[in-house]
Design an enzyme around this catalytic site. Structure first.
Site, PDB file in Angstrom:
ATOM      1  N   GLU A  76     -44.653 -15.900   4.057  1.00 30.06           N
ATOM      2  CA  GLU A  76     -44.476 -14.760   5.315  1.00 30.06           C
ATOM      3  C   GLU A  76     -45.756 -14.275   5.399  1.00 30.06           C
ATOM      4  O   GLU A  76     -45.926 -13.358   4.253  1.00 30.06           O
ATOM      5  CB  GLU A  76     -43.193 -14.107   4.975  1.00 30.06           C
ATOM      6  CG  GLU A  76     -42.934 -13.262   6.245  1.00 30.06           C
ATOM      7  CD  GLU A  76     -41.637 -12.661   5.822  1.00 30.06           C
ATOM      8  OE1 GLU A  76     -41.373 -11.979   4.996  1.00 30.06           O
ATOM      9  OE2 GLU A  76     -40.972 -12.639   7.110  1.00 30.06           O
ATOM     10  N   GLU A 122     -30.791  -8.960   5.292  1.00 32.28           N
ATOM     11  CA  GLU A 122     -31.485  -9.725   6.460  1.00 32.28           C
ATOM     12  C   GLU A 122     -33.108  -9.863   5.945  1.00 32.28           C
ATOM     13  O   GLU A 122     -33.735  -8.602   5.787  1.00 32.28           O
ATOM     14  CB  GLU A 122     -31.425  -9.043   7.520  1.00 32.28           C
ATOM     15  CG  GLU A 122     -31.515  -9.639   8.873  1.00 32.28           C
ATOM     16  CD  GLU A 122     -33.082  -9.646   9.236  1.00 32.28           C
ATOM     17  OE1 GLU A 122     -33.764 -10.578   8.860  1.00 32.28           O
ATOM     18  OE2 GLU A 122     -33.405  -8.756  10.004  1.00 32.28           O
ATOM     19  N   CYS A 142     -39.539 -10.570  11.082  1.00 34.66           N
ATOM     20  CA  CYS A 142     -39.103 -11.624  10.008  1.00 34.66           C
ATOM     21  C   CYS A 142     -38.652 -12.699  10.727  1.00 34.66           C
ATOM     22  O   CYS A 142     -39.055 -13.714  10.127  1.00 34.66           O
ATOM     23  CB  CYS A 142     -37.785 -10.981   9.459  1.00 34.66           C
ATOM     24  SG  CYS A 142     -36.758 -10.273  10.922  1.00 34.66           S
ATOM     25  N   LYS A 177     -31.072   4.832   4.522  1.00 36.58           N
ATOM     26  CA  LYS A 177     -32.553   5.153   3.960  1.00 36.58           C
ATOM     27  C   LYS A 177     -33.611   4.584   4.948  1.00 36.58           C
ATOM     28  O   LYS A 177     -33.747   3.465   5.155  1.00 36.58           O
ATOM     29  CB  LYS A 177     -32.777   4.730   2.615  1.00 36.58           C
ATOM     30  CG  LYS A 177     -34.194   5.129   2.088  1.00 36.58           C
ATOM     31  CD  LYS A 177     -34.962   4.726   0.945  1.00 36.58           C
ATOM     32  CE  LYS A 177     -35.440   3.456   1.052  1.00 36.58           C
ATOM     33  NZ  LYS A 177     -36.743   3.727   1.915  1.00 36.58           N
TER      34      LYS A 177
HETATM   35  P1  NAI Z   1     -39.900  -3.900   1.273  1.00 37.98           P
HETATM   36  O1  NAI Z   1     -38.888  -5.025   1.207  1.00 37.98           O
HETATM   37  O2  NAI Z   1     -40.268  -3.600  -0.006  1.00 37.98           O
HETATM   38  O3  NAI Z   1     -39.227  -2.547   2.127  1.00 37.98           O
HETATM   39  C1  NAI Z   1     -38.141  -2.644   3.076  1.00 37.98           C
HETATM   40  C2  NAI Z   1     -37.295  -1.563   2.609  1.00 37.98           C
HETATM   41  O4  NAI Z   1     -36.730  -1.461   1.551  1.00 37.98           O
HETATM   42  C3  NAI Z   1     -37.975  -0.210   2.605  1.00 37.98           C
HETATM   43  O5  NAI Z   1     -36.941   0.830   3.150  1.00 37.98           O
HETATM   44  C4  NAI Z   1     -37.997   0.131   1.021  1.00 37.98           C
HETATM   45  O6  NAI Z   1     -38.343   1.547   0.805  1.00 37.98           O
HETATM   46  C5  NAI Z   1     -36.941  -0.504   0.775  1.00 37.98           C
HETATM   47  N1  NAI Z   1     -37.064  -0.897  -0.814  1.00 37.98           N
HETATM   48  C6  NAI Z   1     -38.180  -1.300  -1.613  1.00 37.98           C
HETATM   49  N2  NAI Z   1     -37.723  -1.368  -2.912  1.00 37.98           N
HETATM   50  C7  NAI Z   1     -36.503  -1.230  -3.007  1.00 37.98           C
HETATM   51  C8  NAI Z   1     -35.709  -1.249  -4.120  1.00 37.98           C
HETATM   52  N3  NAI Z   1     -36.042  -1.622  -5.256  1.00 37.98           N
HETATM   53  N4  NAI Z   1     -34.313  -0.732  -4.039  1.00 37.98           N
HETATM   54  C9  NAI Z   1     -34.092  -0.398  -2.619  1.00 37.98           C
HETATM   55  N5  NAI Z   1     -34.729  -0.721  -1.675  1.00 37.98           N
HETATM   56  C10 NAI Z   1     -36.068  -0.859  -1.683  1.00 37.98           C
HETATM   57  O7  NAI Z   1     -40.990  -4.544   2.121  1.00 37.98           O
HETATM   58  P2  NAI Z   1     -42.440  -4.029   2.071  1.00 37.98           P
HETATM   59  O8  NAI Z   1     -42.879  -4.041   0.918  1.00 37.98           O
HETATM   60  O9  NAI Z   1     -42.556  -2.926   3.179  1.00 37.98           O
HETATM   61  O10 NAI Z   1     -42.903  -5.261   2.635  1.00 37.98           O
HETATM   62  C11 NAI Z   1     -43.521  -6.556   2.083  1.00 37.98           C
HETATM   63  C12 NAI Z   1     -43.165  -7.800   2.823  1.00 37.98           C
HETATM   64  O11 NAI Z   1     -41.702  -7.755   3.431  1.00 37.98           O
HETATM   65  C13 NAI Z   1     -43.704  -7.709   4.215  1.00 37.98           C
HETATM   66  O12 NAI Z   1     -45.247  -8.161   4.039  1.00 37.98           O
HETATM   67  C14 NAI Z   1     -42.912  -8.756   4.961  1.00 37.98           C
HETATM   68  O13 NAI Z   1     -43.473  -9.921   4.469  1.00 37.98           O
HETATM   69  C15 NAI Z   1     -41.538  -8.475   4.305  1.00 37.98           C
HETATM   70  N6  NAI Z   1     -40.898  -7.575   5.317  1.00 37.98           N
HETATM   71  C16 NAI Z   1     -39.821  -8.172   6.073  1.00 37.98           C
HETATM   72  C17 NAI Z   1     -38.903  -7.438   6.775  1.00 37.98           C
HETATM   73  C18 NAI Z   1     -37.945  -8.023   7.776  1.00 37.98           C
HETATM   74  O14 NAI Z   1     -37.748  -7.667   8.780  1.00 37.98           O
HETATM   75  N7  NAI Z   1     -37.182  -8.861   7.221  1.00 37.98           N
HETATM   76  C19 NAI Z   1     -39.388  -5.962   7.224  1.00 37.98           C
HETATM   77  C20 NAI Z   1     -40.466  -5.381   6.283  1.00 37.98           C
HETATM   78  C21 NAI Z   1     -41.305  -6.313   5.500  1.00 37.98           C
END
Ligand code: NAI
Ligand code: MG
Length: 520
Positions: free
Chosen positions: A419, A288, A322, A213
């Site tokens: 973060e 991750e 991250c 996804k």
């Molecule tokens: P998120 O963790 O919600 O989204 C990342 C991925 O997970 C996206 O593909 C999203 O559609 C999916 N996702 C969201 N909820 C889910 C669920 N319940 N079940 C399965 N998949 C799900 O991150 P978001 O909301 O875009 O950003 C929030 C914060 O997360 C950012 O401000 C940052 O601090 C952190 N982040 C960290 C990342 C990293 O590289 N470790 C990347 C993006 C965000």
């Protein structure tokens, strides 16, 4: 690798690509398409582009302008079911995929890497158009690194050795490393193509099939890569790529009974939800997640390098990393000079149109992320940290934030604990080595850390003391495909890239045979 590429670029020394992506570096200066044609907007299942089952779509935004640039299929639970069925068929015993020679699987990854290299200028433009990162970063970092990762994994399929065991009695026993089965892979928006390749690589190398996804903000380069997957000749169903939201589309993948393992990159908050769901079915997970990585600058460092690399460690990719070095601990003796030079460097940082050659910083990914960053900046001001530069939104079009530096930050300020995921640097003062190790480790996270010093003993002592999955010494963001990446503590589970990633895509089977004839 990012550091090798970017920092040379930042200090105008040019850049060199790593050996595995070397051929990519020989291309001429690209013709940049500032509004690349968006060619693929549907779900990729069984090597075909299809509408979502309920025909619904969602809007994709260019974060530099706020304009809608595509309407992309919104994958539902039914679509996940369809994709998992395709992955299951591709994985059934006797299928083309299961019978394929391991080296032939590797050849498919090489082919995919070659096709990405062929279309490098277009894909880089599409990445910038959709994500907002400067084109020179998309072209010089994201695409070459993605290619390098695929080529790294292309060498693995015929090296997944088992062992012959020195078992007691009249038996012959050996282990096999078998593919875990159908995997679900969920990626975020900060490195859309790179993280797609980090996921495709080990899945294909180990012989799994996958349902991926893409992030709802940045599905465009992933959908284009889907077209290249079909062109490369992967059998239908081996790699399925969906666009869709998190809780419904992503959640349906996590909950699907036929998905044996979930690999996720994203927030710690969602990582915990996924880990809990997966545990109900004893699914394997690789997570991750977030970080609040300490970057420790000792007085005996090379100050030019430390200032430049600390700037890069935080501001690269609009701060949306991250592993961003987001707590900069500076030894008391050089604190004032370091702060002053970091502020000067930050004032020079060029923010603007990501397609301009001189731009170092583009927009944040979304209004929501921009608001989160501005709110944290506000909390820093209110808590009493000293704001030295930046702190505001840039203009009112797109989602740009000024490069921002705080000094006199305390360990308990929100900006030192949460973060931020934006262009906001926190500088903290320390006196002794023991003190800084303890403070650096006083966090729920443990993704990355760095040390700047010319004293080798100190570098080793501090590196050993830091509770983080990656420690960089006198450098930052070195992302070679051979190096494992992942977190201690709430920064995650398991490792990506490198040979360390492969175990989590395989099950170990032990076969024991009775030997009835004996040599006397
Ligand atoms: P998120 O963790 O919600 O989204 C990342 C991925 O997970 C996206 O593909 C999203 O559609 C999916 N996702 C969201 N909820 C889910 C669920 N319940 N079940 C399965 N998949 C799900 O991150 P978001 O909301 O875009 O950003 C929030 C914060 O997360 C950012 O401000 C940052 O601090 C952190 N982040 C960290 C990342 C990293 O590289 N470790 C990347 C993006 C965000
Ligand atoms: Mg979220």
């Amino acid at each position: 690798m990012f550091s090798k590429l970017l920092c040379r670029q930042v200090v105008n020394h040019g850049f060199r690509l790593t050996t595995r992506a070397a051929s990519a570096s020989t291309q001429k200066k690209p013709v940049v398409e500032r509004k690349p044609d968006v060619k693929y907007q549907k779900l990729f299942i069984n090597n075909e582009f299809v509408d979502s089952s309920n025909r619904s779509t969602f809007e994709v935004i260019n974060p530099a302008t706020g304009d809608v640039i595509a309407e992309v299929a919104d994958g539902s639970e039914k679509d996940v079911d369809k994709a998992v069925k395709a992955a299951k068929d591709a994985f059934r015993l006797g299928s083309e995929w299961r019978r394929m020679d391991p080296a032939a699987r590797g050849a498919l990854l090489y082919k995919l890497a070659d096709l990405i290299e062929r279309d490098r200028a277009y894909i880089a433009a599409l990445e910038t158009y959709n994500n907002g990162k400067p084109f020179k970063d998309s072209y010089n970092v994201d695409i070459p690194h993605s290619i390098a990762v695929l080529r790294y994994y292309a060498g693995w399929p015929d090296k997944m050795n088992g062992k012959v065991l020195p078992i007691s009695g009249d038996f012959f026993a050996y282990t096999r490393r078998e593919p875990i089965g159908i995997v679900g892979q969920i990626i975020p928006w900060n490195f859309p193509l790179i993280l797609l390749c980090w996921k495709i690589g080990p899945s294909v190398a180990t012989g799994c099939t996958t349902v991926i996804k893409l992030d709802e903000h940045t599905p465009l380069t992933g959908l284009y890569t889907a077209k290249l997957i079909a062109e490369a000749g992967f059998p239908p169903g081996v790699i399925n790529i969906l666009s869709g939201d998190g809780p419904h589309c992503g959640g349906s993948i996590v909950r699907h009974p036929d998905v044996a393992k979930v690999a996720f990159t994203g927030s710690t908050q969602v990582g915990k939800i996924i880990g809990a769901e997966a545990a109900k079915m004893v699914k394997r997970t690789t997570l991750e997640l977030g970080g609040k990585s300490p970057n420790i600058v000792f007085a005996d460092c090379d100050l030019d390098t430390a200032v430049e690399m600390s700037h890069f460690a935080l501001f690269f990719n609009q701060g949306q990393c991250c592993c961003a070095g987001s707590r900069t601990y500076v030894e008391e003796k050089i604190y004032d000079e370091f702060v002053q030079r970091s502020v000067e460097r930050t004032k020079q940082r060029k923010v603007g149109d990501p397609f301009d050659e001189s731009t170092e910083q583009g927009p944040q990914i979304s209004h929501e992320q921009m608001d989160k960053i501005l709110d944290l900046i506000d909390s820093g001001k209110r808590a009493g940290a000293k704001l030295l530069v930046g702190g505001e939104r840039v203009g009112d079009k797109g989602f740009f934030v000024q490069p921002t530096v705080f000094c006199d930050v305390n360990d308990d300020h929100r900006i030192a604990r949460e973060e931020i995921f934006g262009p906001v640097m926190q500088i903290l003062k320390f006196k002794t080595t023991d003190e800084v190790i303890e403070r650096a480790n006083d966090t729920d996270y443990g993704l990355a850390a760095s040390v700047f010093t010319k004293d080798l003993d100190k570098a080793i002592v501090v590196s050993n003391g830091l509770r983080a999955g990656s420690v960089w010494v006198n450098t930052y963001d070195n992302f070679d495909p051979v190096a494992p990446f992942g977190g201690f503590k709430q920064s995650g589970l398991g490792r990506e890239k490198s040979e360390y990633s492969l175990d989590s895509y395989t099950e170990t089977k032990c076969v024991t045979m009775k030997i009835s004839q004996r040599n006397s």
